[in-house]
Design an enzyme around this catalytic site. Structure first.
Site, PDB file in Angstrom:
ATOM      1  N   LYS A   1     -61.565  12.330 -29.440  1.00 46.34           N
ATOM      2  CA  LYS A   1     -61.357  13.337 -29.027  1.00 46.34           C
ATOM      3  C   LYS A   1     -61.052  14.543 -29.870  1.00 46.34           C
ATOM      4  CE  LYS A   1     -59.088  11.251 -24.849  1.00 46.34           C
ATOM      5  NZ  LYS A   1     -57.745  11.153 -24.156  1.00 46.34           N
TER       6      LYS A   1
ATOM      7  N   TYR B   1     -63.750  14.316 -15.829  1.00 46.51           N
ATOM      8  CA  TYR B   1     -62.363  13.725 -15.461  1.00 46.51           C
ATOM      9  C   TYR B   1     -62.041  14.358 -13.999  1.00 46.51           C
ATOM     10  CZ  TYR B   1     -61.253  13.172 -20.188  1.00 46.51           C
ATOM     11  OH  TYR B   1     -61.358  12.382 -21.575  1.00 46.51           O
TER      12      TYR B   1
ATOM     13  N   PHE C   1     -51.790  17.935 -14.447  1.00 49.73           N
ATOM     14  CA  PHE C   1     -52.200  18.050 -16.078  1.00 49.73           C
ATOM     15  C   PHE C   1     -53.659  18.150 -16.046  1.00 49.73           C
ATOM     16  CE2 PHE C   1     -52.247  13.323 -15.108  1.00 49.73           C
ATOM     17  CZ  PHE C   1     -53.692  13.183 -15.300  1.00 49.73           C
TER      18      PHE C   1
ATOM     19  N   ARG D   1     -59.963  -1.421 -25.254  1.00 48.96           N
ATOM     20  CA  ARG D   1     -58.696  -1.184 -24.665  1.00 48.96           C
ATOM     21  C   ARG D   1     -57.362  -1.776 -25.613  1.00 48.96           C
ATOM     22  NH1 ARG D   1     -58.634   2.888 -21.183  1.00 48.96           N
ATOM     23  NH2 ARG D   1     -56.644   2.059 -20.292  1.00 48.96           N
TER      24      ARG D   1
ATOM     25  N   THR E   1     -51.662   4.436 -24.050  1.00 47.40           N
ATOM     26  CA  THR E   1     -51.991   6.095 -23.864  1.00 47.40           C
ATOM     27  C   THR E   1     -50.858   6.616 -24.771  1.00 47.40           C
ATOM     28  OG1 THR E   1     -52.976   5.707 -21.839  1.00 47.40           O
ATOM     29  CG2 THR E   1     -52.233   8.036 -22.327  1.00 47.40           C
TER      30      THR E   1
ATOM     31  N   ARG F   1     -54.705   4.347 -31.383  1.00 45.35           N
ATOM     32  CA  ARG F   1     -53.700   5.627 -30.888  1.00 45.35           C
ATOM     33  C   ARG F   1     -52.444   5.512 -31.920  1.00 45.35           C
ATOM     34  NH1 ARG F   1     -54.981   4.915 -24.677  1.00 45.35           N
ATOM     35  NH2 ARG F   1     -56.684   6.572 -24.503  1.00 45.35           N
TER      36      ARG F   1
ATOM     37  N   ASN G   1     -54.238  12.044 -27.609  1.00 40.45           N
ATOM     38  CA  ASN G   1     -54.223  10.555 -27.814  1.00 40.45           C
ATOM     39  C   ASN G   1     -55.367   9.956 -28.677  1.00 40.45           C
ATOM     40  OD1 ASN G   1     -56.083  10.308 -25.752  1.00 40.45           O
ATOM     41  ND2 ASN G   1     -54.299   9.387 -24.427  1.00 40.45           N
TER      42      ASN G   1
ATOM     43  N   HIS H   1     -60.878   8.157 -26.192  1.00 40.85           N
ATOM     44  CA  HIS H   1     -61.049   7.590 -24.818  1.00 40.85           C
ATOM     45  C   HIS H   1     -61.538   6.410 -24.742  1.00 40.85           C
ATOM     46  CE1 HIS H   1     -62.251   7.589 -20.457  1.00 40.85           C
ATOM     47  NE2 HIS H   1     -63.233   7.283 -20.762  1.00 40.85           N
TER      48      HIS H   1
ATOM     49  N   GLU I   1     -69.621   6.406 -17.261  1.00 44.60           N
ATOM     50  CA  GLU I   1     -69.259   7.219 -18.351  1.00 44.60           C
ATOM     51  C   GLU I   1     -70.355   7.399 -19.508  1.00 44.60           C
ATOM     52  OE1 GLU I   1     -64.513   6.804 -17.791  1.00 44.60           O
ATOM     53  OE2 GLU I   1     -65.496   5.887 -19.393  1.00 44.60           O
TER      54      GLU I   1
END
Length: 139
Positions: A11, A51, A59, A87, A93, A104, A114, A117, A128
């Site tokens: 990100k 998203y 948010f 993950r 998160t 993270r 964070n 993704h 995705e």
């Protein structure tokens, strides 16, 4: 049966903070092969579409603004049990709750910023990945 591909984005916060190389090192050290990768920037329309599942959440506007403020690195990763293993590698998160050594925990600054993704299911990994890459870009 678990799939062997997942999707990730490094990100804007992690890109801005110079963590691309370190994050890619963690990913490859964990046994993931990069099947596709690009350095790009999301338009507002792209971020809203990507998203869309969050469009009714309070948010959403902040998320779109954050994800369009600078470049990202999008990638399709390959490994047995890819979604679940990735993950685990990225961690919770909220970086304050993420396990030691996770991406993270090491590179995120907040719940909102964070660092990465990671797809949450095999189905979403395919959706995705196809959102960001044409078939000829995936190896």
């Amino acid at each position: 049966m678990s799939g062997n591909r997942t999707f990730t984005m490094i990100k804007p916060d992690a890109v801005e903070n110079g963590h691309i190389g370190a994050i890619l090192e963690k990913i490859t050290a964990a046994g993931f092969k990069i099947a596709a990768m690009k350095y790009t920037q999301l338009s507002v329309r792209d971020a809203q579409a990507f998203y869309a599942v969050h469009s009714e959440r309070p948010f959403f506007g902040e998320l779109v603004e954050f994800m369009t403020r600078g470049p990202i690195v999008a990638a399709i990763l390959e490994k047995d049990n890819a979604v679940e293993d990735f993950r685990a590698l990225i961690g919770a998160t909220n970086p304050a709750e993420a396990a030691e050594g996770t991406i993270r925990k090491l590179f995120a600054t907040s719940i909102g910023e964070n660092a990465v993704h990671g797809s949450d299911s095999d189905e979403n990994a395919a959706i995705e990945g196809n959102f960001h890459f044409a078939g000829r870009e995936v190896y």
